[in-house]
Design a protein around this motif. Structure first.
Motif, PDB file in Angstrom:
ATOM      1  N   UNK A 176       0.822  -1.215   0.000  1.00  0.00           N
ATOM      2  CA  UNK A 176       0.000   0.000   0.000  1.00  0.00           C
ATOM      3  C   UNK A 176       0.856   1.265   0.000  1.00  0.00           C
ATOM      4  N   UNK A 177       2.001   1.214   0.686  1.00  0.00           N
ATOM      5  CA  UNK A 177       2.846   2.408   0.830  1.00  0.00           C
ATOM      6  C   UNK A 177       3.394   2.900  -0.502  1.00  0.00           C
ATOM      7  N   UNK A 178       3.611   1.985  -1.443  1.00  0.00           N
ATOM      8  CA  UNK A 178       4.197   2.366  -2.725  1.00  0.00           C
ATOM      9  C   UNK A 178       5.690   2.615  -2.654  1.00  0.00           C
ATOM     10  N   UNK A 179       6.306   2.367  -1.498  1.00  0.00           N
ATOM     11  CA  UNK A 179       7.739   2.620  -1.289  1.00  0.00           C
ATOM     12  C   UNK A 179       8.545   1.369  -1.641  1.00  0.00           C
ATOM     13  N   UNK A 180       9.716   1.556  -2.228  1.00  0.00           N
ATOM     14  CA  UNK A 180      10.610   0.429  -2.503  1.00  0.00           C
ATOM     15  C   UNK A 180      11.148  -0.133  -1.195  1.00  0.00           C
ATOM     16  N   UNK A 181      11.455  -1.437  -1.177  1.00  0.00           N
ATOM     17  CA  UNK A 181      11.860  -2.052   0.089  1.00  0.00           C
ATOM     18  C   UNK A 181      12.751  -3.265  -0.117  1.00  0.00           C
ATOM     19  N   UNK A 182      13.587  -3.526   0.902  1.00  0.00           N
ATOM     20  CA  UNK A 182      14.270  -4.812   1.076  1.00  0.00           C
ATOM     21  C   UNK A 182      13.722  -5.396   2.368  1.00  0.00           C
ATOM     22  N   UNK A 183      13.196  -6.599   2.293  1.00  0.00           N
ATOM     23  CA  UNK A 183      12.560  -7.224   3.452  1.00  0.00           C
ATOM     24  C   UNK A 183      13.248  -8.557   3.739  1.00  0.00           C
ATOM     25  N   UNK A 184      13.808  -8.670   4.945  1.00  0.00           N
ATOM     26  CA  UNK A 184      14.415  -9.923   5.383  1.00  0.00           C
ATOM     27  C   UNK A 184      13.354 -10.711   6.143  1.00  0.00           C
ATOM     28  N   UNK A 235      10.301  -4.303  -4.787  1.00  0.00           N
ATOM     29  CA  UNK A 235      10.657  -4.955  -3.537  1.00  0.00           C
ATOM     30  C   UNK A 235      11.646  -6.077  -3.732  1.00  0.00           C
ATOM     31  N   UNK A 236      12.615  -6.192  -2.796  1.00  0.00           N
ATOM     32  CA  UNK A 236      13.507  -7.334  -2.751  1.00  0.00           C
ATOM     33  C   UNK A 236      13.200  -8.099  -1.471  1.00  0.00           C
ATOM     34  N   UNK A 237      12.815  -9.343  -1.613  1.00  0.00           N
ATOM     35  CA  UNK A 237      12.462 -10.173  -0.457  1.00  0.00           C
ATOM     36  C   UNK A 237      13.491 -11.280  -0.357  1.00  0.00           C
ATOM     37  N   UNK A 238      14.143 -11.361   0.800  1.00  0.00           N
ATOM     38  CA  UNK A 238      15.190 -12.354   0.997  1.00  0.00           C
ATOM     39  C   UNK A 238      14.895 -13.131   2.274  1.00  0.00           C
ATOM     40  N   UNK A 239      15.102 -14.415   2.225  1.00  0.00           N
ATOM     41  CA  UNK A 239      14.814 -15.250   3.386  1.00  0.00           C
ATOM     42  C   UNK A 239      16.082 -15.495   4.198  1.00  0.00           C
TER      43      UNK A 239
END
Length: 441
Positions: free
Chosen positions: A280-288, A315-319
Motif C-alpha cells: 500500500x505504501x508504494x515505497x521500494x523495500x528490502x525485506x528480510x 521490492x527485494x524479499x530475501x529469506x
C-alpha cells in the motif's frame, strides 16, 4: 602504573544470545586496542563465527562446555533455539557453574566483565578473589524503566515519554513478575551488580541517553558508565553485491529496509499485514523474512497470494539473512522498519537512518518510545492491540516520503555525528575505570 605500562587480563562472559554476544565481541576488540589481554568465554557454537573473523594474539577464546544431556551442542545458544527449550538452556548454564569456576581459577584474570544475565558469575569471581563488573548490552532508558516499574511500581516514572500503563507493562514484560516481596526484590537487585560490583558498564552513549544514564545511576546507587555504541564494522562478503547493486538503481533515501531481528519471528497474520502495508505504501523495500528453524515454511505460502508479482522490482524479499549494516549505510535507504532491538537502534543511529518502530517484547517497547522522544523515527500506531497494514503504510510514507521524514533524517544525522564524536572519550573513561579496578581501586 598506566595501562600502557602494565597489561591487565580481562575476562568477558556474555549471555548466549547474539544480541548480547555481538556487543561483547566489539568491546573485546576495543579493549585489545587499548593494551588489555582479553579472554572471551562462551559456548563453542557461539564462538565459532568469531574465531573465524577475529584473529589477534591479544584475544583468546575460551570454550564453556555446558553440562547437559538434554541439549545437543547446537542448542547451547539462543539462536535457533526452540522456545520450549529456553528454560532448559538457562538451567544447563547454571549447572555448569563449577566448570566456569575452574576456568577462572586457571586463567586468573584481573577483572571479570559479565552479562547481567549471569549474576552468579560475579559471586563466583568474588569467592576466587577476582574483581568483577556487570555489563548491560541493552540501553539505559529501557533498563531504568524496568528497574523503576519493578522496584517502585506505585511511583510514577519521572520521564513522561516512557510511562506505561499497567496493561502495557504486563504485555511488554517491563515488570519482572514475582518481585513484590523484599526477598524477591533483593534477588532482582543481583541483576544490577548487587552487592559485589562497584559500577555498571552499559552499551550506550551520553549523547543519546544521558538523562536515563543519570537516573539509572541514582536508582541503583552505582555509577553507570556508558562505553559508547558497540556496533561491529560490516565485513565485506561476496553476497553483498546482490543487495548493493539493487540499491544502486534506486533514488536517494527512497528505500525502506525491513527486518525484525534474528530471534523474533512474525506470525502468519503479522507477515500478511507487513506485506500489504509495504504494498500500500508504494515505497521500494528490502525485506528480510525469517522463520523459526525446523519449521518448513514456503516463502510463497507465507506471503499474500500474488504479492511478489504485484510489487515486482519495487521490492527485494530475501529469506534468512542480509548484510544489515551495509544496507543501512547505503544512500538509497531512507527508513528502517524494525522491531527495535537495541542493537538495531544503535545501527540505525550509526548509519543515520530514521526508524519505523514495530516493537513486540522485552526492551523493544521502551526503545521504540525513545526513538519517538529523540524524533529520529515514529512508532507504527496499533489498530487495537495489533499492527494493521494501513498504519504500517502510513508510517512508512511519513518517514520515507513526507516532509516529517526529512526532519527525522536531519535529526538522526546530527545525533549520529554527536555520538561518533564522543565515542573515544566514553571508551577512554571506561578503560580508566577498569584500570583503576584492576589496581584494586
Amino acid at each position: 602504573m598506566s595501562c600502557e605500562q602494565q597489561r591487565y587480563k580481562i575476562f568477558l562472559f556474555p549471555w548466549l544470545a547474539h544480541g548480547h554476544i555481538s556487543p561483547f565481541a566489539e568491546l573485546a576488540k576495543r579493549l585489545i586496542h587499548r593494551n588489555f589481554h582479553v579472554f572471551f568465554c562462551s559456548t563453542p557454537v557461539n564462538l565459532e563465527p568469531f574465531r573465524k573473523s577475529i584473529n589477534d594474539p591479544s584475544l583468546e577464546f575460551v570454550d564453556l562446555h555446558v553440562s547437559s544431556t538434554e541439549l545437543p551442542e547446537k542448542y547451547h545458544t539462543t539462536k535457533n533455539l526452540p522456545t520450549h527449550l529456553m528454560s532448559t538452556l538457562k538451567t544447563a548454564i547454571i549447572e555448569s557453574k563449577e566448570t566456569f569456576r575452574n576456568i577462572l581459577k586457571t586463567i586468573k584474570p584481573d577483572i571479570l566483565v559479565y552479562d547481567f544475565m549471569h549474576p552468579w558469575a560475579s559471586e563466583m569471581a568474588s569467592e576466587e578473589g577476582i574483581s568483577s563488573i556487570i555489563f548491560y548490552p541493552c540501553g539505559a532508558a529501557s533498563t531504568s524503566c524496568r528497574f523503576h516499574y519493578t522496584i517502585q511500581p506505585d511511583m510514577e516514572f519521572p520521564f513522561e515519554s516512557l510511562r506505561f500503563s499497567e496493561t502495557e507493562q504486563e504485555k511488554s514484560e517491563i515488570i519482572n513478575t514475582g518481585t513484590n516481596s523484599d526477598d524477591s526484590k533483593v534477588e532482582f537487585l543481583r541483576y544490577f551488580g548487587w552487592p559485589s560490583t562497584s559500577f555498571i558498564m552499559i552499551n550506550s552513549s551520553n549523547k543519546i541517553e544521558g538523562k536515563y544514564i543519570s537516573y539509572l545511576s541514582e536508582q541503583v546507587k552505582k555509577e553507570v558508565v556508558p562505553v559508547g555504541f558497540l556496533i561491529q564494522e560490516p565485513v565485506a562478503k561476496s553476497d553483498d553485491s546482490v543487495f548493493l547493486d539493487w540499491l544502486s538503481k534506486k533514488n536517494t533515501k527512497s528505500v525502506v529496509f525491513v527486518s525484525f531481528g534474528s530471534e523474533y519471528f512474525l506470525t502468519k497474520e503479522e507477515t500478511e499485514e507487513v506485506a500489504l502495508g509495504l504494498e500500500i505504501s508504494g515505497v521500494s523495500f528490502i525485506w528480510v523474512v525469517r522463520f523459526p528453524v525446523g519449521e518448513k515454511v514456503d516463502l510463497d505460502d507465507a506471503l499474500p497470494q500474488g504479492f511478489q508479482n504485484r510489487v515486482g522490482d519495487r521490492g527485494m524479499i530475501v529469506e534468512g539473512w542480509a548484510p544489515q549494516a551495509k544496507i543501512l549505510m547505503h544512500s538509497s535507504v531512507g527508513g528502517f522498519l524494525s522491531h527495535c532491538g537495541w542493537n538495531s537502534i544503535l545501527e540505525a543511529v550509526t548509519c543515520r537512518v530514521p526508524v519505523i518502530a514495530m516493537p513486540k517484547q522485552l526492551d523493544q517497547p521502551m526503545n521504540s518510545r525513545l526513538v519517538a522522544e529523540l524524533e529520529i523515527g515514529i512508532e507504527v500506531r496499533r489498530d487495537g492491540e495489533e499492527f494493521s497494514r494501513e498504519e504500517i503504510a502510513n508510517a512508512i510514507k511519513k518517514v520515507v516520503v513526507e516532509e516529517d521524514g526529512k526532519q527525522m533524517a536531519r535529526n538522526v544525522d546530527k545525533l549520529s555525528s554527536e555520538v561518533r564524536g564522543n565515542r573515544d572519550d566514553e571508551m577512554n573513561t571506561t578503560v580508566s575505570r577498569l584500570v583503576q579496578l584492576a589496581k584494586g581501586g
